[in-house]
Design an enzyme around this catalytic site. Sequence first.
Site, PDB file in Angstrom:
ATOM      1  N   ASP A  61      -9.095  -0.776   5.570  1.00 58.07           N
ATOM      2  CA  ASP A  61      -9.025   0.270   6.193  1.00 58.07           C
ATOM      3  C   ASP A  61      -8.767   1.631   5.525  1.00 58.07           C
ATOM      4  OD1 ASP A  61      -6.591  -0.864   5.764  1.00 58.07           O
ATOM      5  OD2 ASP A  61      -5.583   0.837   6.570  1.00 58.07           O
ATOM      6  N   THR A  92       0.868  -1.284   0.069  1.00 51.93           N
ATOM      7  CA  THR A  92      -0.156   0.155   0.003  1.00 51.93           C
ATOM      8  C   THR A  92       0.892   1.033   0.095  1.00 51.93           C
ATOM      9  OG1 THR A  92      -1.667  -1.195   1.188  1.00 51.93           O
ATOM     10  CG2 THR A  92      -1.544   1.272   1.522  1.00 51.93           C
TER      11      THR A  92
HETATM   12  N1  LIG Z   1      -0.779  -3.333   2.679  1.00 56.50           N
HETATM   13  C1  LIG Z   1      -1.910  -2.591   3.088  1.00 56.50           C
HETATM   14  O1  LIG Z   1      -1.567  -1.833   3.621  1.00 56.50           O
HETATM   15  C2  LIG Z   1      -3.228  -3.214   3.004  1.00 56.50           C
HETATM   16  C3  LIG Z   1      -4.240  -2.106   3.274  1.00 56.50           C
HETATM   17  N2  LIG Z   1      -4.157  -1.673   4.529  1.00 56.50           N
HETATM   18  C4  LIG Z   1      -5.540  -3.052   3.430  1.00 56.50           C
HETATM   19  O2  LIG Z   1      -5.678  -4.076   4.172  1.00 56.50           O
HETATM   20  O3  LIG Z   1      -6.443  -2.913   2.396  1.00 56.50           O
END
Ligand SMILES: NC(=O)C[C@H](N)C(=O)O
Length: 310
Positions: A198, A167
Site C-alpha cells: 500500500d 513501517t
Molecule cells: N507494516 C506495514 O505498515 C507494512 C506495509 N503497510 C506493507 O504492507 O507493505
Amino acid sequence: MLPVVVVHGGADHIPKERSKNSMSGVCSATRAGYAVLKGGGSSMDAVVEAVTQLENNPSFNAGCGSVLTVKGDVEMDAIVMDGKTLGSGAVSAVRNIANPVQLARLVMDKTSHACLTAEGASQFARSMGVPEVPQESLITEYIRMHWKKNLAPGANPVECQMGKMGTVGAVAVDSEGNVACATSTGGILNKMEGRVGDTPCIGCGGYADNQTGAVSTTGHGEAIMKVTLARLILFHMEQGQSVEAASDLGLAYMKSRVGGLGGVVTVDPQGNWAARFSSLQMAWAAAQKDTLHYGVYCGEHFTQSIEDPN
Ligand SMILES: NC(=O)C[C@H](N)C(=O)O
C-alpha cells in the site's frame, strides 16, 4: 495551533525489549521534523526529514532494518505527497539505496511521473547522483533471523510477522497551513519478489490535500489497499468528522470489512492531529507548541517539553 508534526513507527505487536528503542526513535525523528518547521521549513521538508531519520534507524522496517523478500532481498516502497499542489512521488520495490523517501521526493520534484518501480527507480536514482549502497548494509541480524524462522517448515507466518511491521511515516502542517505526508517501508516479511504494498500507492499509504488534511498509514498493505485507507479517512473529514473520529472510522471499517489491522497519523490544516491504531501497539510521537507527545500502547499519551532529553 500550527505548526505540528506527527510520526509513527508502524502498527505492530512490538516485543517488550524493543518498545523502548521504537519509542525513542519516533521521539527523536519528531524532534528533527519539528526543528525543520521551527526553522521556517515546509511541511514537506519536515516529513522527509523525520522519515529519513527513521529509515536510518535499524529498529524500524524501512531503509536499514527493512524486512526481506522470500528470496532474502531488500525491496523498499515509499511515498511523499504535498497538500498544496497535490503533487506526489513514489518508488516501489527499489533496492540498494539508504533513503527511499528522498528518492520519492525526487520523483515528485524532478519527473512528470507519480511512481517509479524496481530497476527503473534504481536507474533514476543513479541519474540523480543518489549513492548506491550494498544490500548487506540494509540488513540487520534480527531481521535475517526472523526471515530464516519464517522459511522453516511449520512456521506460523502470523506470529513471525509480529514485531517486524515497523513501517514509518509522518504528517505535518507548516506555519502557512500547508500539509504533507511521507511513508516508507520494507513491506511485509517473506513477501514475494516484486510485491508492491500500500505504501507507494496514492490514497493508500498516504494522502495530503490542503483542503482537508494529511494521513500516513501502516498495517497490512493488502487490506489497506482494499479500503484506500488514507483517502477514506480524509473522506470522513470532508463529511465533518474530527481527525480522531475520522481515523477511527477508517480503521474500524478496514477491520470489519476486510479483517485488517493498522494505524495512522492524521492532521488537518488547522493543526489538529491524531495518532490512532487498531493493532496492539504503534510507536507514535507528535510535536506542537514546544511540547512532545508520545505513546506506544493503546490509551498511552505522555507529554514533556520538547527541550527535555528523552
Ligand atoms: N507494516 C506495514 O505498515 C507494512 C506495509 N503497510 C506493507 O504492507 O507493505
